[in-house]
Motif scaffolding. Sequence first.
Motif, PDB file in Angstrom:
ATOM      1  N   PHE A 145     -28.162  -6.442 -50.488  1.00 30.11           N
ATOM      2  CA  PHE A 145     -28.940  -7.357 -51.097  1.00 30.11           C
ATOM      3  C   PHE A 145     -30.598  -6.802 -50.795  1.00 30.11           C
ATOM      4  O   PHE A 145     -31.733  -6.890 -51.490  1.00 30.11           O
ATOM      5  N   THR A 146     -30.368  -5.947 -50.249  1.00 28.78           N
ATOM      6  CA  THR A 146     -31.654  -5.380 -49.734  1.00 28.78           C
ATOM      7  C   THR A 146     -32.333  -5.133 -50.944  1.00 28.78           C
ATOM      8  O   THR A 146     -34.025  -4.426 -50.832  1.00 28.78           O
ATOM      9  N   ASP A 147     -31.882  -3.962 -51.034  1.00 27.19           N
ATOM     10  CA  ASP A 147     -32.205  -2.686 -52.854  1.00 27.19           C
ATOM     11  C   ASP A 147     -32.848  -4.086 -54.292  1.00 27.19           C
ATOM     12  O   ASP A 147     -33.738  -3.803 -54.643  1.00 27.19           O
ATOM     13  N   ASP A 148     -31.728  -5.860 -54.081  1.00 27.82           N
ATOM     14  CA  ASP A 148     -31.443  -6.235 -55.308  1.00 27.82           C
ATOM     15  C   ASP A 148     -33.424  -6.951 -54.412  1.00 27.82           C
ATOM     16  O   ASP A 148     -33.877  -6.919 -55.566  1.00 27.82           O
ATOM     17  N   LEU A 149     -33.333  -6.916 -53.510  1.00 24.66           N
ATOM     18  CA  LEU A 149     -34.918  -7.279 -53.177  1.00 24.66           C
ATOM     19  C   LEU A 149     -35.753  -6.767 -53.112  1.00 24.66           C
ATOM     20  O   LEU A 149     -37.086  -7.281 -53.879  1.00 24.66           O
TER      21      LEU A 149
ATOM     22  N   PRO B 196     -29.560   7.196 -47.926  1.00 25.91           N
ATOM     23  CA  PRO B 196     -28.431   7.035 -48.294  1.00 25.91           C
ATOM     24  C   PRO B 196     -28.421   5.731 -48.049  1.00 25.91           C
ATOM     25  O   PRO B 196     -29.837   5.050 -47.798  1.00 25.91           O
ATOM     26  N   ASP B 197     -27.785   5.231 -48.143  1.00 22.68           N
ATOM     27  CA  ASP B 197     -27.156   3.555 -48.047  1.00 22.68           C
ATOM     28  C   ASP B 197     -27.100   3.223 -46.357  1.00 22.68           C
ATOM     29  O   ASP B 197     -26.673   2.408 -46.229  1.00 22.68           O
ATOM     30  N   LEU B 198     -26.140   4.044 -46.155  1.00 19.24           N
ATOM     31  CA  LEU B 198     -25.625   3.751 -44.894  1.00 19.24           C
ATOM     32  C   LEU B 198     -25.681   5.402 -43.702  1.00 19.24           C
ATOM     33  O   LEU B 198     -24.790   5.988 -44.837  1.00 19.24           O
TER      34      LEU B 198
ATOM     35  N   ARG C  26     -40.105 -17.412 -55.071  1.00 19.32           N
ATOM     36  CA  ARG C  26     -39.075 -17.223 -55.268  1.00 19.32           C
ATOM     37  C   ARG C  26     -39.088 -16.045 -53.793  1.00 19.32           C
ATOM     38  O   ARG C  26     -36.894 -16.059 -53.775  1.00 19.32           O
ATOM     39  N   LEU C  27     -39.277 -15.417 -53.552  1.00 16.99           N
ATOM     40  CA  LEU C  27     -39.614 -14.017 -52.883  1.00 16.99           C
ATOM     41  C   LEU C  27     -39.803 -13.979 -51.491  1.00 16.99           C
ATOM     42  O   LEU C  27     -40.695 -14.582 -51.281  1.00 16.99           O
ATOM     43  N   ARG C  28     -38.655 -14.563 -50.498  1.00 18.25           N
ATOM     44  CA  ARG C  28     -38.733 -14.922 -49.236  1.00 18.25           C
ATOM     45  C   ARG C  28     -40.458 -13.253 -48.322  1.00 18.25           C
ATOM     46  O   ARG C  28     -40.860 -13.656 -47.995  1.00 18.25           O
ATOM     47  N   SER C  29     -40.192 -12.259 -48.957  1.00 17.43           N
ATOM     48  CA  SER C  29     -40.426 -10.900 -48.768  1.00 17.43           C
ATOM     49  C   SER C  29     -42.176 -11.255 -48.643  1.00 17.43           C
ATOM     50  O   SER C  29     -43.096 -10.303 -47.941  1.00 17.43           O
ATOM     51  N   LEU C  30     -42.586 -11.756 -49.523  1.00 16.34           N
ATOM     52  CA  LEU C  30     -44.194 -12.265 -50.692  1.00 16.34           C
ATOM     53  C   LEU C  30     -44.288 -13.210 -49.877  1.00 16.34           C
ATOM     54  O   LEU C  30     -45.846 -13.878 -50.405  1.00 16.34           O
ATOM     55  N   ALA C  31     -44.120 -13.953 -48.710  1.00 18.14           N
ATOM     56  CA  ALA C  31     -43.983 -14.914 -48.171  1.00 18.14           C
ATOM     57  C   ALA C  31     -46.085 -14.760 -47.157  1.00 18.14           C
ATOM     58  O   ALA C  31     -46.624 -15.602 -47.181  1.00 18.14           O
ATOM     59  N   LEU C  32     -46.065 -13.512 -47.036  1.00 18.94           N
ATOM     60  CA  LEU C  32     -47.058 -14.048 -46.344  1.00 18.94           C
ATOM     61  C   LEU C  32     -48.479 -12.749 -47.439  1.00 18.94           C
ATOM     62  O   LEU C  32     -49.227 -12.863 -47.646  1.00 18.94           O
ATOM     63  N   VAL C  33     -47.926 -13.002 -48.656  1.00 21.89           N
ATOM     64  CA  VAL C  33     -49.086 -12.287 -49.800  1.00 21.89           C
ATOM     65  C   VAL C  33     -49.393 -13.758 -50.324  1.00 21.89           C
ATOM     66  O   VAL C  33     -50.331 -14.163 -51.101  1.00 21.89           O
ATOM     67  N   LEU C  34     -48.091 -15.253 -50.359  1.00 24.20           N
ATOM     68  CA  LEU C  34     -48.517 -15.717 -51.164  1.00 24.20           C
ATOM     69  C   LEU C  34     -50.161 -17.085 -50.732  1.00 24.20           C
ATOM     70  O   LEU C  34     -50.643 -17.502 -51.549  1.00 24.20           O
TER      71      LEU C  34
ATOM     72  N   LYS D 175     -18.580  -1.529 -44.653  1.00 27.74           N
ATOM     73  CA  LYS D 175     -18.578  -2.405 -45.658  1.00 27.74           C
ATOM     74  C   LYS D 175     -19.511  -3.857 -45.426  1.00 27.74           C
ATOM     75  O   LYS D 175     -20.509  -3.975 -46.643  1.00 27.74           O
ATOM     76  N   ALA D 176     -19.423  -4.181 -44.753  1.00 26.47           N
ATOM     77  CA  ALA D 176     -21.292  -4.898 -44.303  1.00 26.47           C
ATOM     78  C   ALA D 176     -22.476  -4.247 -44.232  1.00 26.47           C
ATOM     79  O   ALA D 176     -23.055  -5.423 -44.875  1.00 26.47           O
ATOM     80  N   LEU D 177     -22.774  -3.800 -44.054  1.00 22.22           N
ATOM     81  CA  LEU D 177     -23.240  -3.212 -43.369  1.00 22.22           C
ATOM     82  C   LEU D 177     -24.537  -2.515 -45.420  1.00 22.22           C
ATOM     83  O   LEU D 177     -24.923  -2.744 -46.054  1.00 22.22           O
ATOM     84  N   LEU D 178     -23.193  -2.017 -45.846  1.00 21.45           N
ATOM     85  CA  LEU D 178     -23.298  -1.568 -47.232  1.00 21.45           C
ATOM     86  C   LEU D 178     -24.175  -2.741 -48.401  1.00 21.45           C
ATOM     87  O   LEU D 178     -24.851  -2.590 -49.256  1.00 21.45           O
TER      88      LEU D 178
END
Length: 378
Positions: free
Chosen positions: A171-175, A93-95, A270-278, A163-166
């Motif tokens: 945003f997480t799904d976009d990343l 689920p999303d929530l 550009r992706l912060r989630s890949l900071a450790l991969v750089l 609403k805030a959590l969804l």
Amino acid sequence: MPESFHERTAQAVSPGRLDTPTPRLAPARTPSSVADRPAPTAVSTSAPPRVLIVDDIPDNVRLLRLLMEPLGCEISEANNGRQALECVQAQPPDLILLDVVMPEMDGLSVCAQLKNDPATRLIPVVMITGVRGEEEKVSAIEAGADDFLNKPFSKVELLARAKALLRLKRFTDDLESAETTLLTLAQAVESRDPHTGDHCERLARMGVRLGRCLGLPGDSLQALRRGGYLHDVGKVAVPDAILLKPARLSEEEWVVMRRHTLVGEEICRRLRSLALVLPIIRSHHERWDGSGYPDGLKSDAIPLLARVLQMVDIYDALRTARPYKPAFSASEAVKQMEREAGQGWLDPQLLSEFTRAHDEIVADSWLLACVDKLATNR
């Protein structure tokens, strides 16, 4: 400078440092980067968000379902903790609106299990309870809950938090979508060379296993998994005439080839989630003695994760057949790596760890089948 077996074509693992300065690259536009997209202004997407309501009291479930109607959600239900985990496994689920006090498995245990699983830890969880007290809230926070509601709660408060959590989940799904696009691009680059097979998949698996043997934390293991796929993504900018050339590359061609580490770093920056991969992408062709590229880093100045990925990259290159060499056996590959460590190219202590844990790192029927298949396709 002496040349190792695995650096004689575009698939080289550790050629020498650049003799000419490496030009800095202009920032690349990352495909599907979150920064290139308009920020979502509403929770709704092309498909309605999925909400899982977990409560053992039917009246509570009906009330929550009624209150959530204005958001246009697709709602599913579970009446105990174990059923909730089964629902999440079947369709994430999303929530999750999760009651704390339930039979069989309480909400705190469910939340903790979800948050400890990399596949489900990003699903927002709102803990709902009729018990008032600081201890209950602390327990929910320790279990990893994203929010907490005391009964009775108002419709306005519930909808605002949902609403805030969804929105956060969107945003997480976009990343994740952006990361998936990059991984797909990396696999497309790999597929240009018919001799490498599932090279990236093998590196991801072996890199994580070597990382575990070294006692690295979970975020480093995740970076190694991603780095296995993305380390050579910069080769998208290398022409086929160079990438697939069966003969030795000219110095001019090597300049183009060596830039793939910088191109790959810019693509993923550009992706912060890949900071450790750089650092893996940029530095996996450095050498222990400082003769590698692009920065000529030496010994411990080379990021550890880059050294880990490099170790399994070299091993895989030696174990698979290439146009310029046959596949090495496991023992032959290790001996060649020991010779290269003796020449100052590899971290000797890390190689010792790899050798010690060799069977654990590569003892996988799927992994060995891939290597053996490539070894026979000469």
